[in-house]
Design an enzyme around this catalytic site. Structure first.
Site, PDB file in Angstrom:
ATOM      1  N   ASP A  50     -16.350  10.150  46.203  1.00 22.22           N
ATOM      2  CA  ASP A  50     -16.816  11.539  46.211  1.00 22.22           C
ATOM      3  C   ASP A  50     -18.009  11.700  47.144  1.00 22.22           C
ATOM      4  OD1 ASP A  50     -17.851  14.181  45.342  1.00 22.22           O
ATOM      5  OD2 ASP A  50     -16.331  13.959  43.794  1.00 22.22           O
ATOM      6  N   SER A  90     -16.372  20.098  44.653  1.00 24.35           N
ATOM      7  CA  SER A  90     -15.406  19.073  44.245  1.00 24.35           C
ATOM      8  C   SER A  90     -14.195  19.670  43.534  1.00 24.35           C
ATOM      9  CB  SER A  90     -16.065  18.058  43.314  1.00 24.35           C
ATOM     10  OG  SER A  90     -17.008  17.297  44.005  1.00 24.35           O
ATOM     11  N   GLU A 267     -11.945   7.289  41.077  1.00 19.46           N
ATOM     12  CA  GLU A 267     -13.024   7.981  41.794  1.00 19.46           C
ATOM     13  C   GLU A 267     -14.325   7.188  41.771  1.00 19.46           C
ATOM     14  OE1 GLU A 267     -15.472  12.211  41.957  1.00 19.46           O
ATOM     15  OE2 GLU A 267     -14.969  11.352  40.027  1.00 19.46           O
ATOM     16  N   HIS A 276     -26.549  14.236  47.056  1.00 22.24           N
ATOM     17  CA  HIS A 276     -27.308  15.432  46.648  1.00 22.24           C
ATOM     18  C   HIS A 276     -28.796  15.101  46.529  1.00 22.24           C
ATOM     19  CE1 HIS A 276     -24.195  18.425  45.766  1.00 22.24           C
ATOM     20  NE2 HIS A 276     -23.468  17.468  45.215  1.00 22.24           N
ATOM     21  N   ASP A 314     -13.641  13.809  49.222  1.00 18.54           N
ATOM     22  CA  ASP A 314     -13.204  15.189  48.978  1.00 18.54           C
ATOM     23  C   ASP A 314     -14.005  16.197  49.813  1.00 18.54           C
ATOM     24  OD1 ASP A 314     -15.444  14.472  47.495  1.00 18.54           O
ATOM     25  OD2 ASP A 314     -14.899  15.649  45.736  1.00 18.54           O
ATOM     26  N   HIS A 403     -23.236  20.144  49.621  1.00 17.85           N
ATOM     27  CA  HIS A 403     -22.167  19.533  50.415  1.00 17.85           C
ATOM     28  C   HIS A 403     -22.224  20.073  51.841  1.00 17.85           C
ATOM     29  CE1 HIS A 403     -19.668  19.211  46.440  1.00 17.85           C
ATOM     30  NE2 HIS A 403     -20.749  18.452  46.438  1.00 17.85           N
TER      31      HIS A 403
HETATM   32 ZN    ZN Z   1     -16.925  15.961  45.276  1.00 21.70          ZN
END
Ligand code: ZN
Length: 442
Positions: A50, A90, A267, A276, A314, A403
């Site tokens: 991720d 996500s 994941e 982040h 993703d 993101h």
């Molecule tokens: Zn994500």
């Protein structure tokens, strides 16, 4: 026939120089891959780091001093935008990757107008394959959820959990998030009752730590290793919590008991959280945990010969760069000395902020300058400020705390893996997987 030619070439190579041995080896590899690519796909292992893109891949390569296990299998690029914005979250990204439909940020397995859409995991189940979800977040978090649930809002994790067990949809469930399976009466967050007991009645084996997981038998497995999310890899209690690699291995071995094959999603959830927070060390150590899980999957796939392994992030998180502050350099090695996340360091700083130097030194070995201490004192978010100082030292740059919308590399190994070549949309992924497994999907 191909094999015969290849072994002759290899033998010829051995007789001559080292260079020709290498040539022979590549010849064998290329031909095996060509043969493999036409083969039948029985199992799919979809691995999602991720928040990961090329910036993470490059930094990680310098961090470990060699290619990752999946670097050699890069095939193409994927576009990531959601239905309503260039920068996806996500939930929308996962919905695209699991169902082939673009949706708005925040939505799980439904279109922007609320229509439920069908996932590749459900398609696999309908074709009598076994199914599994593995994550280091709560197992009801956005990325795993899109494969087996339909809800208007990703935050509704209590509604996501029971959907996994409906008609035994997900055979192997491993990750954090015990609270969403424990009833409100028992101190959990599940209003529908005790889902763990319900799962056991349905034949699931329930495990809660690394030892129990390693002894798991049977074909249905519910492993919940934390009330909320699991620990960041660098702070994981290795005697209690299993690694992502260990969970992946047990999931594969359990699902592989099904003669019709399986679909498994794994994941590396916390690479995104590190992004982040601008936590370069957390990003690298959780990427390492993910890399080891991919290595385990590739090892199985190589032996099995009928397993397709696909690796893709993703979306990108944080706008991570390789090099920063106007310098043509990278000092990523300093991250090897970091032993705690910025969050943990921030939690140990006193209210007068008088022990910043000591805490940062204890967990990073860095001697902070006066201006670095000043930056941390004056910041509204202490954790991000510490991480920015450490990242600056490593010359890893960050441009956002959210993101970003860049394209992402996609990696694939095994039969039909060449189908992932070129510039794809994230919605193409489940369709190609279904085509490769020759199962009905929509
Ligand atoms: Zn994500």
């Amino acid at each position: 026939m191909l094999k015969k030619i290849a072994s002759v070439a290899l033998a010829a190579g051995l007789l001559f120089s080292g260079l020709q041995v290498t040539f022979g080896g590549d010849f064998v590899k290329a031909n095996n891959q060509e043969t493999q690519n036409q083969g039948k796909v029985k199992n799919v292992i979809f691995m999602i780091p991720d928040g990961y893109n090329a910036g993470y891949a490059t930094n990680y390569r310098w961090y470990i001093g060699e290619d990752s296990s999946f670097d050699p299998h890069v095939k193409g690029l994927i576009k990531t935008h959601s239905a309503n914005t260039a920068v996806t979250d996500s939930a929308a990204a996962g919905t695209a990757m699991a169902t082939g439909h673009k949706t708005n940020n925040g939505m799980i397995g439904v279109t922007p107008d609320g229509k439920e859409v069908y996932s590749i995991l459900k398609a696999a189940k309908r074709s009598k394959k076994a199914t599994g979800l593995v994550a280091t977040s709560t197992i009801t978090h956005a990325t795993p959820a899109v494969f087996a649930a339909n809800v208007a809002s990703r935050s509704d994790e209590a509604s996501i959990a029971p959907q996994y067990l409906e008609n035994n949809l997900v055979d192997v469930i491993l990750g954090g998030g015990r609270d969403y399976f424990t009833s409100v009466d028992d101190g959990g967050r599940q209003p529908e009752g005790n889902l763990i007991k319900e799962a056991e009645k349905k034949g699931y084996q329930y495990v809660t730590d690394k030892t129990e997981l390693s002894k798991a038998k049977g074909t249905k497995l519910l492993g919940l290793f934390a009330k909320g999310s699991m620990s960041p890899e660098m702070q994981r209690d290795e005697t209690e919590e299993p690694s992502l690699e260990e969970m992946t291995n047990v999931a594969i071995n359990t699902l592989n008991k099904n003669k019709q094959g399986f679909f498994l999603m794994v994941e590396g959830s916390q690479i995104d959280w590190a992004g982040h927070a601008h936590d370069s060390a957390w990003a690298m150590t959780d990427t390492a945990a993910f890399d080891q899980a991919v290595e385990a999957a590739l090892e199985f796939a190589k032996k099995d010969g009928k397993t397709l392994v696909v690796v893709a992030g993703d979306h990108e998180t944080g706008g991570m760069s390789v090099g920063s502050n106007g310098q043509y350099d990278l000092k990523i090695d300093i991250l090897h000395n970091v032993t705690a996340t910025g969050d943990k360091m921030a939690s140990e700083i006193n209210s007068e902020k008088s022990n910043i130097r000591e805490v940062v030194k204890k967990y990073t070995s860095l001697e902070l300058s006066d201006s670095e201490v000043e930056k941390i004192i004056n910041a509204s978010n202490t954790s991000i400020a510490i991480n920015n100082v450490v990242s600056d030292r490593a010359l890893v740059g960050w441009t956002s705390t959210a993101h970003t919308g860049t394209d992402l590399p996609i990696y694939a190994f095994g039969p039909q893996s060449n189908k992932f070549s070129g510039l794809l949309d994230n919605t193409d992924i489940p369709r190609i997987m279904a085509e490769a497994m020759k199962i009905k999907f929509n």
